[in-house]
Design an enzyme around this catalytic site. Structure first.
Site, short mmCIF file in Angstrom:
data_model
loop_
_atom_site.label_atom_id
_atom_site.label_comp_id
_atom_site.label_asym_id
_atom_site.label_seq_id
_atom_site.Cartn_x
_atom_site.Cartn_y
_atom_site.Cartn_z
N ASP A 34 0.44 4.12 1.32
CA ASP A 34 0.44 4.96 2.53
C ASP A 34 0.98 4.26 3.76
O ASP A 34 0.82 4.75 4.88
CB ASP A 34 -0.98 5.47 2.82
CG ASP A 34 -1.99 4.35 3.00
OD1 ASP A 34 -1.62 3.17 2.83
OD2 ASP A 34 -3.16 4.65 3.29
N ASP A 62 0.84 -1.19 0.00
CA ASP A 62 0.00 0.00 0.00
C ASP A 62 0.88 1.24 0.00
O ASP A 62 1.93 1.29 0.67
CB ASP A 62 -0.92 0.02 1.22
CG ASP A 62 -2.14 -0.87 1.03
OD1 ASP A 62 -2.22 -1.55 0.00
OD2 ASP A 62 -3.00 -0.89 1.94
N ARG A 93 -10.11 10.47 3.21
CA ARG A 93 -10.68 9.55 2.24
C ARG A 93 -11.58 10.30 1.27
O ARG A 93 -12.48 11.04 1.67
CB ARG A 93 -11.49 8.45 2.95
CG ARG A 93 -11.89 7.32 2.01
CD ARG A 93 -12.55 6.20 2.78
NE ARG A 93 -11.65 5.60 3.74
CZ ARG A 93 -10.73 4.70 3.42
NH1 ARG A 93 -10.60 4.33 2.18
NH2 ARG A 93 -9.95 4.20 4.34
N GLU A 142 -11.09 -7.23 -0.54
CA GLU A 142 -10.11 -7.98 -1.33
C GLU A 142 -9.07 -8.66 -0.46
O GLU A 142 -8.60 -9.76 -0.78
CB GLU A 142 -9.44 -7.07 -2.37
CG GLU A 142 -8.49 -6.02 -1.83
CD GLU A 142 -9.18 -4.79 -1.29
OE1 GLU A 142 -8.49 -3.92 -0.72
OE2 GLU A 142 -10.42 -4.69 -1.41
N ASP A 143 -8.70 -8.05 0.67
CA ASP A 143 -7.72 -8.68 1.57
C ASP A 143 -8.27 -9.97 2.17
O ASP A 143 -7.57 -10.99 2.23
CB ASP A 143 -7.36 -7.72 2.70
CG ASP A 143 -6.56 -6.52 2.21
OD1 ASP A 143 -5.98 -6.61 1.12
OD2 ASP A 143 -6.55 -5.51 2.92
N HIS A 156 -4.45 10.83 5.50
CA HIS A 156 -5.11 11.32 4.31
C HIS A 156 -6.61 11.37 4.56
O HIS A 156 -7.14 10.67 5.41
CB HIS A 156 -4.84 10.42 3.10
CG HIS A 156 -5.34 9.02 3.26
ND1 HIS A 156 -6.60 8.63 2.91
CD2 HIS A 156 -4.74 7.90 3.77
CE1 HIS A 156 -6.75 7.34 3.17
NE2 HIS A 156 -5.63 6.88 3.70
N TRP A 198 -13.87 0.31 -1.76
CA TRP A 198 -12.99 -0.07 -0.65
C TRP A 198 -13.49 -1.32 0.06
O TRP A 198 -14.67 -1.49 0.33
CB TRP A 198 -12.91 1.08 0.35
CG TRP A 198 -12.04 0.77 1.52
CD1 TRP A 198 -10.69 0.90 1.61
CD2 TRP A 198 -12.47 0.24 2.77
NE1 TRP A 198 -10.24 0.49 2.84
CE2 TRP A 198 -11.32 0.07 3.58
CE3 TRP A 198 -13.72 -0.12 3.29
CZ2 TRP A 198 -11.38 -0.43 4.87
CZ3 TRP A 198 -13.78 -0.62 4.58
CH2 TRP A 198 -12.62 -0.77 5.36
N MET A 228 1.06 4.71 9.09
CA MET A 228 0.10 5.02 8.03
C MET A 228 0.07 6.53 7.83
O MET A 228 -0.19 7.29 8.77
CB MET A 228 -1.30 4.51 8.38
CG MET A 228 -2.33 4.89 7.33
SD MET A 228 -3.96 4.14 7.60
CE MET A 228 -3.64 2.46 7.00
#
Length: 424
Positions: free
Chosen positions: A236, A234, A334, A302-303, A332, A299, A329
């Protein structure tokens, strides 16, 4: 004084039981120290001062060194004939000299023999402060002069034991990307890792699909070189300890176990079954799983789908010591267009049913451009959402309709907000 016959028998039986128990305990200790233990499914933890709740029991494991196991290559798994992909590559792709990404320069010692890098690098620092200030590609190249070329970090004085591809799914995170690289490049150099950094940028649809971008990164990297290890990273998540070497092993590895959010001073584990953020799999492991699912637009999900594939194939997830699996992390806000996938829970329930028909062999996308920058190899792609939905199983039609409607809604909202803006 003589014991009655029955008493003597009971006494002798007790002695025999004690001896048998001690023997079994000693044998168990010996096996644990001398025999390999096969674990199927679940998670292996290497933890020092921390503890985790696993299967309802508190698990405490003594501190251990970072596990670096020898690679055992299994029989190569090939993609099926159903592999379909739409390519619209630039001239740069046709003219690319792939040897520049695949060549292992011969490094010799004084006796003329090939010199391989040590599995235990000596230049590692340990815990690191997050130097997460905004930076530019030019500043990164200046600060890491000679360490990276054409997206590749390579040892200068030895040959790495494996070739690593670091795949970063990306959209609208230019600042975060270079904050990450400013920390990651010197770490890879100290670890004597031979790694090429691939950035996979999604240009539409509006809804981001991280899992599908992992598949694109894998397939495109395969065209440019033969990589032993794929680390999906990822943009971030910044590593805060260089003792966790960016490499793969006999088990898929969860790198980003303990995460520090924002200004918090505490590291937190998201949830026990998590297999996201930064994960590493060998080429053979990723092929055996048929990669990631392509159906999670928006979002989330998928993990856990990838974790379900690991469990189905009896692959054990490795988590190294929490003292070294530390990441920050980057903060940010979203974006509105990156809303959660409303269908993710229903899709996840069918993970095992879809493995063979949803992944590397069904991904469809357009590769618009390929740029080789000193810091990274950059792919610019459009995921063909409609085409992939058409090949989805019939039992997911309701979920497909939900994501399609959400995509159309977000696209209209974005167009109204900024009519001249391209979606990327």
């Amino acid at each position: 004084m003589t014991l009655p016959c029955r008493g003597r028998l009971r006494w002798m039986f007790g002695v025999v039981c004690c001896v048998a128990i001690l023997f079994v305990m000693g044998l168990a200790v010996w096996i644990n120290q001398h025999m390999p233990v096969k674990r199927h499914g679940g998670i292996i933890f290497e933890i020092d001062e921390y503890s985790l709740e696993e299967k309802g029991k508190k698990v405490n494991i003594s501190d251990t060194k970072v596990m670096t196991s020898e690679r055992r290559h299994s029989q190569e798994t090939t993609l099926g004939n159903t592999y379909a992909i739409t390519l619209k590559a630039s001239e740069k792709l046709n003219n690319l000299n792939s040897s520049s990404l695949n060549l292992r320069e011969a490094t010799h010692d004084k006796n003329g023999t090939l010199k391989f890098c040590s599995l235990s690098p000596t230049d590692l620092v340990g815990n690191l402060a997050c130097k997460c200030n905004e930076t530019t590609p030019e500043e990164i190249l200046r600060d890491n002069a000679g360490l990276i070329k054409e997206g590749r970090v390579q040892p200068l004085d030895c040959i790495a034991m494996e070739k690593v591809a670091i795949v970063i799914p990306y959209r609208d995170r230019y600042k975060h990307l270079h904050q990450l690289l400013s920390m990651l490049i010197p770490i890879l150099s100290r670890q004597k890792v031979d790694a090429t950094i691939f950035v996979v940028e999604q240009v539409g649809p509006v809804l981001f699909n991280r899992g599908a971008l992992h598949n694109v990164g894998f397939l495109e990297a395969e065209k440019l070189g033969k990589f032993d290890c794929y680390i999906f990273h990822d943009v971030d998540l910044v590593p805060l300890n260089d003792q966790q070497v960016y490499s793969c092993g006999d088990n898929p590895i969860h790198f980003s176990v303990a995460i520090k959010y924002g200004l918090s001073q505490h590291f937190r584990i998201m949830y026990k079954a998590n297999f996201g953020g930064v994960v590493g799999l060998t080429r053979d492991q990723y092929l055996a799983l048929n990669g990631n699912s392509n159906l999670y637009f928006g979002w989330g999900g998928e993990d856990d789908d990838l974790a379900a594939r690991l469990n189905f194939h009896n692959m054990t997830k490795l988590r190294r010591s929490l003292s070294i699996t530390r990441y920050a992390m980057l903060g940010h806000q979203r974006q509105n267009i990156v809303n959660g996938n409303p269908a993710r829970n229903n899709i996840l329930k069918t993970a095992k049913q879809r493995m063979k028909i949803d992944g590397l062999n069904t991904i469809e996308y357009v590769l618009h451009n390929l740029n080789i920058h000193p810091l990274y190899v950059w792919f610019n792609v459009t995921l063909l959402m409609k085409e992939m939905f058409q090949s989805a199983p019939d039992f997911l039609q309701n979920e497909i309709a939900m994501m399609t409607q959400l995509e159309e809604k977000k696209a209209r909202a974005l167009l109204i907000k900024s009519p001249s803006r391209q979606i990327h």
